[in-house]
Scaffold this motif. Sequence first.
Motif, PDB file in Angstrom:
ATOM      1  N   ASN A 198       0.826  -1.207   0.000  1.00  0.00           N
ATOM      2  CA  ASN A 198       0.000   0.000   0.000  1.00  0.00           C
ATOM      3  C   ASN A 198       0.862   1.259   0.000  1.00  0.00           C
ATOM      4  O   ASN A 198       0.572   2.217  -0.725  1.00  0.00           O
ATOM      5  CB  ASN A 198      -0.965   0.004   1.184  1.00  0.00           C
ATOM      6  CG  ASN A 198      -2.116  -0.963   1.011  1.00  0.00           C
ATOM      7  OD1 ASN A 198      -2.456  -1.342  -0.108  1.00  0.00           O
ATOM      8  ND2 ASN A 198      -2.712  -1.374   2.111  1.00  0.00           N
ATOM      9  N   MET A 199       1.920   1.265   0.806  1.00  0.00           N
ATOM     10  CA  MET A 199       2.825   2.421   0.814  1.00  0.00           C
ATOM     11  C   MET A 199       3.504   2.575  -0.540  1.00  0.00           C
ATOM     12  O   MET A 199       3.580   3.679  -1.095  1.00  0.00           O
ATOM     13  CB  MET A 199       3.871   2.277   1.924  1.00  0.00           C
ATOM     14  CG  MET A 199       3.338   2.554   3.293  1.00  0.00           C
ATOM     15  SD  MET A 199       4.645   2.612   4.544  1.00  0.00           S
ATOM     16  CE  MET A 199       4.993   0.859   4.766  1.00  0.00           C
ATOM     17  N   ALA A 200       4.008   1.468  -1.067  1.00  0.00           N
ATOM     18  CA  ALA A 200       4.745   1.513  -2.334  1.00  0.00           C
ATOM     19  C   ALA A 200       3.848   1.967  -3.487  1.00  0.00           C
ATOM     20  O   ALA A 200       4.296   2.705  -4.365  1.00  0.00           O
ATOM     21  CB  ALA A 200       5.356   0.146  -2.634  1.00  0.00           C
ATOM     22  N   LYS A 201       2.604   1.555  -3.472  1.00  0.00           N
ATOM     23  CA  LYS A 201       1.672   1.926  -4.545  1.00  0.00           C
ATOM     24  C   LYS A 201       1.304   3.412  -4.520  1.00  0.00           C
ATOM     25  O   LYS A 201       0.827   3.935  -5.518  1.00  0.00           O
ATOM     26  CB  LYS A 201       0.404   1.072  -4.458  1.00  0.00           C
ATOM     27  CG  LYS A 201       0.623  -0.350  -4.903  1.00  0.00           C
ATOM     28  CD  LYS A 201      -0.628  -1.184  -4.737  1.00  0.00           C
ATOM     29  CE  LYS A 201      -0.389  -2.616  -5.165  1.00  0.00           C
ATOM     30  NZ  LYS A 201      -1.582  -3.456  -4.960  1.00  0.00           N
ATOM     31  N   GLN A 202       1.552   4.096  -3.405  1.00  0.00           N
ATOM     32  CA  GLN A 202       1.264   5.524  -3.294  1.00  0.00           C
ATOM     33  C   GLN A 202       2.441   6.395  -3.733  1.00  0.00           C
ATOM     34  O   GLN A 202       2.308   7.617  -3.820  1.00  0.00           O
ATOM     35  CB  GLN A 202       0.880   5.872  -1.857  1.00  0.00           C
ATOM     36  CG  GLN A 202      -0.429   5.250  -1.434  1.00  0.00           C
ATOM     37  CD  GLN A 202      -0.734   5.530   0.020  1.00  0.00           C
ATOM     38  OE1 GLN A 202      -0.597   6.657   0.484  1.00  0.00           O
ATOM     39  NE2 GLN A 202      -1.140   4.504   0.745  1.00  0.00           N
ATOM     40  N   ASP A 203       3.579   5.777  -4.001  1.00  0.00           N
ATOM     41  CA  ASP A 203       4.756   6.518  -4.460  1.00  0.00           C
ATOM     42  C   ASP A 203       4.421   7.214  -5.782  1.00  0.00           C
ATOM     43  O   ASP A 203       3.886   6.580  -6.696  1.00  0.00           O
ATOM     44  CB  ASP A 203       5.914   5.523  -4.661  1.00  0.00           C
ATOM     45  CG  ASP A 203       7.235   6.184  -4.991  1.00  0.00           C
ATOM     46  OD1 ASP A 203       7.254   7.183  -5.745  1.00  0.00           O
ATOM     47  OD2 ASP A 203       8.258   5.680  -4.524  1.00  0.00           O
ATOM     48  N   PRO A 204       4.719   8.505  -5.906  1.00  0.00           N
ATOM     49  CA  PRO A 204       4.432   9.217  -7.154  1.00  0.00           C
ATOM     50  C   PRO A 204       5.062   8.583  -8.404  1.00  0.00           C
ATOM     51  O   PRO A 204       4.500   8.711  -9.491  1.00  0.00           O
ATOM     52  CB  PRO A 204       4.998  10.617  -6.897  1.00  0.00           C
ATOM     53  CG  PRO A 204       4.846  10.787  -5.424  1.00  0.00           C
ATOM     54  CD  PRO A 204       5.173   9.424  -4.857  1.00  0.00           C
TER      55      PRO A 204
END
Length: 88
Positions: free
Chosen positions: A62-68
């Motif tokens: 989830n964190m990685a998928k929010q990376d611009p």
Amino acid sequence: MKYFAVLLPMKDEEKSKEYRADHLAYLETKAKEGNIFAKGRFSDGSGGLIIYKAESLEEAENMAKQDPYVTSNARDLEVHEWTMTIED
């Protein structure tokens, strides 16, 4: 806390340049929250690696998928749980 290796292979070099500042700001926020162990780009320009700290694979993803870089489609995304071994 577990560790997760997040590979960000290059997809679009121009988009990567365009979103670099946003990507770095995002990682700075995650680092201040205690979720980054290590980060860096590959010297051959093929992408980069972030080691996230999280309770679960789902949380790390989830964190990685929010990376611009990921949301802009500049980079691909690959997440693996990582068991760190330190040599003496």
